[in-house]
Structures are given as C-alpha cells and as structure tokens.
Design a protein around this motif. Sequence first.
Motif, PDB file in Angstrom:
ATOM      1  N   SER A   1       2.537   3.982  -0.040  1.00 55.89           N
ATOM      2  CA  SER A   1       3.663   3.173   0.425  1.00 55.89           C
ATOM      3  C   SER A   1       4.206   2.281  -0.691  1.00 55.89           C
ATOM      4  O   SER A   1       5.424   2.178  -0.884  1.00 55.89           O
ATOM      5  N   GLU A   2       3.315   1.643  -1.428  1.00 57.13           N
ATOM      6  CA  GLU A   2       3.754   0.768  -2.520  1.00 57.13           C
ATOM      7  C   GLU A   2       4.411   1.563  -3.643  1.00 57.13           C
ATOM      8  O   GLU A   2       5.426   1.145  -4.196  1.00 57.13           O
ATOM      9  N   LEU A   3       3.840   2.715  -3.988  1.00 61.90           N
ATOM     10  CA  LEU A   3       4.432   3.545  -5.031  1.00 61.90           C
ATOM     11  C   LEU A   3       5.806   4.058  -4.614  1.00 61.90           C
ATOM     12  O   LEU A   3       6.743   4.077  -5.405  1.00 61.90           O
ATOM     13  N   GLU A   4       5.939   4.459  -3.343  1.00 61.23           N
ATOM     14  CA  GLU A   4       7.237   4.910  -2.825  1.00 61.23           C
ATOM     15  C   GLU A   4       8.263   3.787  -2.874  1.00 61.23           C
ATOM     16  O   GLU A   4       9.416   4.005  -3.232  1.00 61.23           O
ATOM     17  N   ARG A   5       7.837   2.597  -2.523  1.00 65.20           N
ATOM     18  CA  ARG A   5       8.749   1.443  -2.541  1.00 65.20           C
ATOM     19  C   ARG A   5       9.232   1.156  -3.966  1.00 65.20           C
ATOM     20  O   ARG A   5      10.430   0.960  -4.193  1.00 65.20           O
ATOM     21  N   LEU A   6       8.317   1.146  -4.916  1.00 66.42           N
ATOM     22  CA  LEU A   6       8.692   0.891  -6.308  1.00 66.42           C
ATOM     23  C   LEU A   6       9.607   1.997  -6.831  1.00 66.42           C
ATOM     24  O   LEU A   6      10.604   1.724  -7.508  1.00 66.42           O
ATOM     25  N   HIS A   7       9.296   3.231  -6.497  1.00 67.27           N
ATOM     26  CA  HIS A   7      10.133   4.362  -6.909  1.00 67.27           C
ATOM     27  C   HIS A   7      11.539   4.219  -6.318  1.00 67.27           C
ATOM     28  O   HIS A   7      12.537   4.435  -7.006  1.00 67.27           O
ATOM     29  N   GLY A   8      11.607   3.831  -5.057  1.00 65.05           N
ATOM     30  CA  GLY A   8      12.893   3.642  -4.383  1.00 65.05           C
ATOM     31  C   GLY A   8      13.731   2.526  -4.984  1.00 65.05           C
ATOM     32  O   GLY A   8      14.960   2.541  -4.886  1.00 65.05           O
ATOM     33  N   LEU A   9      13.090   1.569  -5.619  1.00 62.35           N
ATOM     34  CA  LEU A   9      13.803   0.470  -6.277  1.00 62.35           C
ATOM     35  C   LEU A   9      14.322   0.862  -7.654  1.00 62.35           C
ATOM     36  O   LEU A   9      14.989   0.079  -8.313  1.00 62.35           O
TER      37      LEU A   9
END
Length: 101
Positions: free
Chosen positions: A55-63
């Motif tokens: 979830s955290e990696l996806e969030r950072l990637h999405g940013l």
Amino acid sequence: VARADGWMISGSDFDWLPERIGALKQRWAEAGRPESGPTTIVGHQVKEDASQARSELERLHGLGVAEIVIDIPTASREQVLPILDRYANILTTHFDCGSPA
C-alpha cells in the motif's frame, strides 16, 4: 529549485508528502525547469506486513516518486532474506519490475 535536480527524503509518515510534491512541482515550473523534473527519491522504512508495504509503495508510486530506497536493516542473513523476498514479491507482483534476481 534553481540548482538541484530533485528532492530526497525519508521517514515513516508521509501524509504531508502530496502537498509538498505539489508545491515543489509548482515552484519547479515557475522557475522554468524542464517538465521531466523534479526527481523525487523517498527512503522507505521496511514494513513487516506485506499488505501495508504494498500500500505504501503504491501510494508513493502514485505520487510520481521516481525512486524508492528501501531501508533494509543491518542484520543476519536469516533476518534479511525474508525481507528481501517479501519486497521482491511485492515489486514483481504489483509493479513492472521484471523477475526477482
């Protein structure tokens, strides 16, 4: 913004990050810098829970974070290898990163 190519940060709580990245991109554009920047690199603290890590990696990637540096602890082989396996699985399953080594 006038002299650097990006921003490198680390931490454990990035709730403030979307606002800061937006402000950085705005200042970048106002300074007449290329649309390809700035490069954002984030230090990510290892999560034991694979779902939370994903979830955290996806969030950072999405940013739009360009690179994520995973802070692997200095520990024994028995402690580090499961961490590497967990992250390799997340990256190869949820991101276009190729096969694990």
